[in-house]
Every structure is written in structure tokens, then in C-alpha cells.
Design a protein around this motif. Sequence first.
Motif, PDB file in Angstrom:
ATOM      1  N   LYS A 243      -3.742   3.511  -2.216  1.00 40.08           N
ATOM      2  CA  LYS A 243      -4.142   2.290  -2.923  1.00 40.08           C
ATOM      3  C   LYS A 243      -3.335   1.126  -2.378  1.00 40.08           C
ATOM      4  O   LYS A 243      -2.341   1.304  -1.677  1.00 40.08           O
ATOM      5  CB  LYS A 243      -3.897   2.417  -4.423  1.00 40.08           C
ATOM      6  CG  LYS A 243      -2.419   2.416  -4.809  1.00 40.08           C
ATOM      7  CD  LYS A 243      -2.247   2.390  -6.302  1.00 40.08           C
ATOM      8  CE  LYS A 243      -0.807   2.550  -6.708  1.00 40.08           C
ATOM      9  NZ  LYS A 243      -0.187   3.804  -6.304  1.00 40.08           N
ATOM     10  N   VAL A 244      -3.785  -0.070  -2.733  1.00 37.17           N
ATOM     11  CA  VAL A 244      -3.025  -1.284  -2.439  1.00 37.17           C
ATOM     12  C   VAL A 244      -2.899  -2.056  -3.745  1.00 37.17           C
ATOM     13  O   VAL A 244      -3.876  -2.210  -4.476  1.00 37.17           O
ATOM     14  CB  VAL A 244      -3.676  -2.129  -1.311  1.00 37.17           C
ATOM     15  CG1 VAL A 244      -5.065  -2.593  -1.687  1.00 37.17           C
ATOM     16  CG2 VAL A 244      -2.795  -3.310  -0.950  1.00 37.17           C
TER      17      VAL A 244
ATOM     18  N   LEU B  52      -7.875   2.693  -1.635  1.00 36.17           N
ATOM     19  CA  LEU B  52      -8.186   2.609  -0.212  1.00 36.17           C
ATOM     20  C   LEU B  52      -9.172   3.721   0.133  1.00 36.17           C
ATOM     21  O   LEU B  52      -9.179   4.769  -0.513  1.00 36.17           O
ATOM     22  CB  LEU B  52      -6.906   2.759   0.621  1.00 36.17           C
ATOM     23  CG  LEU B  52      -5.864   1.664   0.421  1.00 36.17           C
ATOM     24  CD1 LEU B  52      -4.581   2.007   1.177  1.00 36.17           C
ATOM     25  CD2 LEU B  52      -6.415   0.317   0.876  1.00 36.17           C
TER      26      LEU B  52
ATOM     27  N   TRP C 204      -5.156  -4.169  -8.221  1.00 39.83           N
ATOM     28  CA  TRP C 204      -5.054  -3.063  -7.266  1.00 39.83           C
ATOM     29  C   TRP C 204      -6.446  -2.572  -6.910  1.00 39.83           C
ATOM     30  O   TRP C 204      -7.403  -2.803  -7.648  1.00 39.83           O
ATOM     31  CB  TRP C 204      -4.198  -1.930  -7.821  1.00 39.83           C
ATOM     32  CG  TRP C 204      -4.876  -1.141  -8.913  1.00 39.83           C
ATOM     33  CD1 TRP C 204      -4.990  -1.485 -10.221  1.00 39.83           C
ATOM     34  CD2 TRP C 204      -5.544   0.113  -8.776  1.00 39.83           C
ATOM     35  NE1 TRP C 204      -5.683  -0.528 -10.907  1.00 39.83           N
ATOM     36  CE2 TRP C 204      -6.038   0.476 -10.041  1.00 39.83           C
ATOM     37  CE3 TRP C 204      -5.777   0.965  -7.691  1.00 39.83           C
ATOM     38  CZ2 TRP C 204      -6.746   1.645 -10.265  1.00 39.83           C
ATOM     39  CZ3 TRP C 204      -6.472   2.138  -7.913  1.00 39.83           C
ATOM     40  CH2 TRP C 204      -6.950   2.471  -9.189  1.00 39.83           C
TER      41      TRP C 204
ATOM     42  N   TRP D  26      -1.719  -5.731  -5.163  1.00 43.96           N
ATOM     43  CA  TRP D  26      -1.552  -7.062  -4.603  1.00 43.96           C
ATOM     44  C   TRP D  26      -1.179  -8.075  -5.686  1.00 43.96           C
ATOM     45  O   TRP D  26      -1.440  -7.861  -6.860  1.00 43.96           O
ATOM     46  CB  TRP D  26      -2.834  -7.520  -3.893  1.00 43.96           C
ATOM     47  CG  TRP D  26      -4.046  -7.477  -4.779  1.00 43.96           C
ATOM     48  CD1 TRP D  26      -4.935  -6.451  -4.884  1.00 43.96           C
ATOM     49  CD2 TRP D  26      -4.480  -8.475  -5.713  1.00 43.96           C
ATOM     50  NE1 TRP D  26      -5.900  -6.754  -5.821  1.00 43.96           N
ATOM     51  CE2 TRP D  26      -5.644  -7.984  -6.345  1.00 43.96           C
ATOM     52  CE3 TRP D  26      -4.001  -9.727  -6.078  1.00 43.96           C
ATOM     53  CZ2 TRP D  26      -6.337  -8.714  -7.320  1.00 43.96           C
ATOM     54  CZ3 TRP D  26      -4.681 -10.453  -7.050  1.00 43.96           C
ATOM     55  CH2 TRP D  26      -5.838  -9.949  -7.647  1.00 43.96           C
TER      56      TRP D  26
ATOM     57  N   SER E  38       0.852  -1.187   0.000  1.00 41.06           N
ATOM     58  CA  SER E  38       0.000   0.000   0.000  1.00 41.06           C
ATOM     59  C   SER E  38       0.886   1.234   0.000  1.00 41.06           C
ATOM     60  O   SER E  38       2.007   1.224   0.516  1.00 41.06           O
ATOM     61  CB  SER E  38      -0.939  -0.002   1.213  1.00 41.06           C
ATOM     62  OG  SER E  38      -0.198  -0.020   2.415  1.00 41.06           O
TER      63      SER E  38
END
Length: 174
Positions: A145-146, A140, A137, A148, A103
Amino acid sequence: MSTGTVLATDPHVVSCTLAPRFEAVRTAREFTRRTLDGWGLEEIFDDVALVASELVTNALRHALGQSEPSRVPAQSSPQAPVDALPIRISLVHRSPQVVCAVSDPSSSGPVAREADFVAESGRGLHLVDSFSRSWGWHPLAGAGKVVWALFDTRTAVPAGPEQLSNPGRHRRSA
């Protein structure tokens, strides 16, 4: 060595806050090795560490506005105010899968560029796609954002007809 703050309330969900500097990439790899070793998943370390390195590098370059992650910013970037979210790497193990998530304070999603094999950069997301089962992605709440990537922890077995029908590679965005 850059140190990160490790958070763990569930032994299968761990996070490490990273300093916004070049050493964060090494810290992310070390965190990944310790975590996977603790879970008995050493065999997937190379793939997960490569992806973690790429995602942290992208966060340093794009989310914090550093064109060269080896340069620590003298002051906060306009994209990352002092009270902005930190860069954080998280690993989640829910057998038979591991998720590596990074993140950062930017709400802009990652964009895979056309592969240019003579350029010094620009292939990171292609590597993420190649070494993970899938990736994506999500924004958030509020900001940030995250990004992954999903890894399968099952040992390699010959593919049967049911496995060939779904190769599992895809991207998702918000």
C-alpha cells in the motif's frame, strides 16, 4: 547512519528506499530536508518531516511487524518476506502542492485509534491529519500500500469566504 537509495527521473518526483530499521526515520527526515531545500520549500519542512516520520514509523511497526522500530529483526517477519516490497518514501511537488507518500509491503490500511493521551503511542495518524491538508491510502497492484499526505505550499494569506467553505481535511481509503 542508515542510507537510502534515492531515485529521481523527474526533479519534482523523488523517492528514497529505506532500510527496515530504526535509522530509516532519520533517513526519511534528512531526505525530506534535502528535497524541500532543493525545491526552495524550506518553510514547510517541519510539517512534512513530522508527517514523514510518523508514516515511516507506522510502516516499520505495522507493515514489517516490528513492535519497536529500534529493533532490527534478526530474520524476516512473516508479514514481510525477503522478496517483499521495501519501505519507500516519495515526495512529489506539483505547485502549489507537495505530496509525501510512504509505501510498504502490507496491504492493510492504517487505522486511526481513539486518542489516548496517556498512552506512549497511537497518536500518529492524528498528527498526520493535523499537519497535512489531507491524507489517505491506496492499495498497490499485487501487494502493499501507499499512505500519502498532501501539503499546500502557498504562503499563508488571510482566509477569504471562498477558502473557508472547504477546510480540506478528509481521509480516503481504498
